[in-house]
Design an enzyme around this catalytic site. Structure first.
Site, PDB file in Angstrom:
ATOM      1  N   TYR A  57       0.116   0.308  15.110  1.00  0.00           N
ATOM      2  CA  TYR A  57      -0.796   0.076  13.992  1.00  0.00           C
ATOM      3  C   TYR A  57      -0.440   0.980  12.826  1.00  0.00           C
ATOM      4  O   TYR A  57      -0.417   2.200  12.960  1.00  0.00           O
ATOM      5  CB  TYR A  57      -2.253   0.328  14.420  1.00  0.00           C
ATOM      6  CG  TYR A  57      -3.209   0.136  13.270  1.00  0.00           C
ATOM      7  CD1 TYR A  57      -3.445  -1.143  12.781  1.00  0.00           C
ATOM      8  CD2 TYR A  57      -3.831   1.204  12.658  1.00  0.00           C
ATOM      9  CE1 TYR A  57      -4.293  -1.345  11.707  1.00  0.00           C
ATOM     10  CE2 TYR A  57      -4.678   1.018  11.579  1.00  0.00           C
ATOM     11  CZ  TYR A  57      -4.910  -0.260  11.105  1.00  0.00           C
ATOM     12  OH  TYR A  57      -5.736  -0.459  10.040  1.00  0.00           O
ATOM     13  N   LYS A  65      -3.587  -2.606   7.923  1.00  0.00           N
ATOM     14  CA  LYS A  65      -3.702  -4.067   7.969  1.00  0.00           C
ATOM     15  C   LYS A  65      -2.665  -4.693   7.028  1.00  0.00           C
ATOM     16  O   LYS A  65      -2.132  -4.031   6.151  1.00  0.00           O
ATOM     17  CB  LYS A  65      -5.124  -4.493   7.573  1.00  0.00           C
ATOM     18  CG  LYS A  65      -6.027  -4.707   8.791  1.00  0.00           C
ATOM     19  CD  LYS A  65      -5.564  -5.903   9.636  1.00  0.00           C
ATOM     20  CE  LYS A  65      -6.373  -6.150  10.878  1.00  0.00           C
ATOM     21  NZ  LYS A  65      -5.609  -6.296  12.111  1.00  0.00           N
ATOM     22  N   ASP A  73       0.882  -1.165   0.000  1.00  0.00           N
ATOM     23  CA  ASP A  73       0.000   0.000   0.000  1.00  0.00           C
ATOM     24  C   ASP A  73       0.917   1.212   0.000  1.00  0.00           C
ATOM     25  O   ASP A  73       1.657   1.435   0.954  1.00  0.00           O
ATOM     26  CB  ASP A  73      -0.874  -0.056   1.267  1.00  0.00           C
ATOM     27  CG  ASP A  73      -1.756   1.173   1.443  1.00  0.00           C
ATOM     28  OD1 ASP A  73      -1.544   2.182   0.735  1.00  0.00           O
ATOM     29  OD2 ASP A  73      -2.636   1.124   2.315  1.00  0.00           O
TER      30      ASP A  73
HETATM   31  P1  13P Z   1      -5.125  -0.369   4.949  1.00  0.00           P
HETATM   32  O1  13P Z   1      -4.292  -1.325   5.762  1.00  0.00           O
HETATM   33  O2  13P Z   1      -5.758  -1.060   3.790  1.00  0.00           O
HETATM   34  O3  13P Z   1      -4.317   0.815   4.545  1.00  0.00           O
HETATM   35  O4  13P Z   1      -6.338   0.118   5.833  1.00  0.00           O
HETATM   36  C1  13P Z   1      -6.032   0.897   6.932  1.00  0.00           C
HETATM   37  C2  13P Z   1      -7.213   1.313   7.766  1.00  0.00           C
HETATM   38  O5  13P Z   1      -7.015   1.609   8.911  1.00  0.00           O
HETATM   39  C3  13P Z   1      -8.553   1.360   7.185  1.00  0.00           C
HETATM   40  O6  13P Z   1      -9.486   1.872   8.105  1.00  0.00           O
HETATM   41 MG    MG Z   2      -4.064   2.166   3.182  1.00  0.00          MG
HETATM   42 MG    MG Z   3      -4.765  -2.035   2.247  1.00  0.00          MG
END
Ligand code: 13P
Ligand code: MG
Ligand code: MG
Ligand code: 13P
Length: 383
Positions: free
Chosen positions: A230, A233, A11
């Site tokens: 964090y 994801k 990402d």
């Molecule tokens: P991603 O990991 O796809 O960037 O999503 C992050 C997120 O916190 C969505 O609410």
């Molecule tokens: Mg993202």
């Molecule tokens: Mg993502």
């Protein structure tokens, strides 16, 4: 011909929050790989799933090859520059280390690689998921490779009769790779015991016990273990070889009709059903639901055909409707109970500070009203 399929995804920025990458971002990554990979790769294919861009490539190098990994890292760096220039959200989000050092493992991007002797016809599937973590593949893999209720090939195909070996990783262990090898069918209950805990145990690879060939490779990186907090994801990718001594494509796809609840969606902190979606789909409802796409390929001497979009078929519309209903049902209970992930997963988020300040405001009463009835009972029993 011995060759490797590598999928490396990251990402590196998206439009409207975490929805999907921009067209320019896709073009930048694609152009970089095409230009700089000309003498290294046999072929490549670039797609997005949610806000993650995946580079699928074929080549004759080994897995973890420094040049192949650096090519993808540099393509993501070039993309990040474009993302910053366009003001995309989370530009360079998954590039967690400053400088490239040997291969991208442990640096943020997810990796899955398969090395094998190419068969005269070589069908394989490339899966990519967004807004979830690698444990999302646990159930589909268990059903596809170990359960004759899902996979009749385990009964019908002589090449599959000996079953499959699961290599399962303890992703909470950060000192190194802590893995266990378990054989289906003998170790079925052991496999199920581990795979039910999707946050800790994830399938890293699956192997044919008849031929010793690798059937599947899954990215296992947990970003919070790399970043210590964090940062989004993990959004795992997976390669699965199909047909002959492996499950048929339909047997590998069938489990996705369940739309199982997985970790992810909004802020990576919820339980939401996994929706199979067409290639190059973005994200919408509640930064979710978690999605999975699948591109099916045939291959000859490392040259891939055009991808067939496995979840674009009308059959999956009914599944998507069911998953959307499950998603809305779960969201009705907001933060309550099973709707959010357990504290062990949330401990990488800002909730820890909140709990700390609340903890300081707790008081212990001088006289415990709560304990009185128990004391009374205890006294009565002694008496
Ligand atoms: P991603 O990991 O796809 O960037 O999503 C992050 C997120 O916190 C969505 O609410
Ligand atoms: Mg993202
Ligand atoms: Mg993502
Ligand atoms: P075909 O007869 O179409 O090749 O299908 C064989 C098969 O086993 C499908 O699961």
């Amino acid at each position: 011909m011995k060759l490797t399929i590598s999928v490396i995804k990251a990402d590196i920025g998206s439009i409207g929050g975490h929805l999907c990458p921009s067209q320019r971002l896709m073009e930048t990554v694609n152009a970089y790989v095409t230009e700089h990979g000309a003498n290294l790769l046999l072929d490549s294919y670039i797609s997005y799933t949610g806000d993650d861009i995946a580079i699928v490539s074929t080549h004759e190098r080994d897995p973890n090859d420094a040049e192949v990994h650096k090519l993808c890292w540099d393509a993501f760096m070039a993309g990040t520059r474009a993302a910053k220039d366009q003001g995309l959200y989370g530009a360079g989000q998954d590039l967690l280390k400053e400088a490239f050092s040997g291969n991208v493992r442990g640096m943020g991007p997810a990796v899955a690689e398969l090395r094998f002797d190419e068969r005269p016809n070589e069908p394989f599937l490339f899966f990519a998921a967004d807004k979830t973590d690698p444990g999302a593949y646990n159930l589909p893999l268990y059903l596809a490779f170990a359960d004759p209720m899902n996979t009749p090939g385990l009964m019908l195909s002589p090449g599959m009769s000996e079953g499959f070996r699961f290599v399962i990783m303890d992703v909470n262990y950060t000192e190194g790779d802590r893995v266990i090898e378990l054989n289906a069918p003998e170790d079925l209950y052991g496999i199920a015991t581990l795979l039910r805990d999707t946050e800790r145990y994830v399938v890293e690879s699956v192997w044919s016990r008849s031929t010793g060939e690798q059937a599947a490779a899954i990215s296992t990186s947990r970003l919070h273990n790399i970043a210590g907090k964090y940062t989004g994801k993990d959004d795992p990718v997976m390669l699965v070889r199909v047909q002959k001594d492996f499950p048929a494509t339909g047997e590998v796809l069938a489990p996705y009709a369940i739309g199982p609840y997985v970790a992810g969606a909004m802020r990576g902190s919820h339980q939401m059903p996994l929706m199979p979606v067409p290639l190059n789909s973005g994200i919408s409802y509640f930064d979710g639901p978690p999605v999975v796409s699948c591109a099916a390929f045939a291959m000859q001497r490392g040259k891939m055909t055009e991808p067939v979009d496995a979840f674009a078929h009308p059959f999956w519309d009914t599944v998507r409707d069911a998953v959307a209903r499950k998603a809305i049902d779960m969201r009705r209970q907001g933060f309550f109970g099973a709707a959010m992930l357990p504290m062990s997963e949330l401990e990488y988020t800002g909730i820890m500070e909140k709990l700390k300040t609340l903890d300081e405001r707790f008081v212990v009463r001088a006289e415990s009203t709560h304990a009185l009835p128990h004391r009374a009972i205890a006294t009565a029993r002694v008496g």
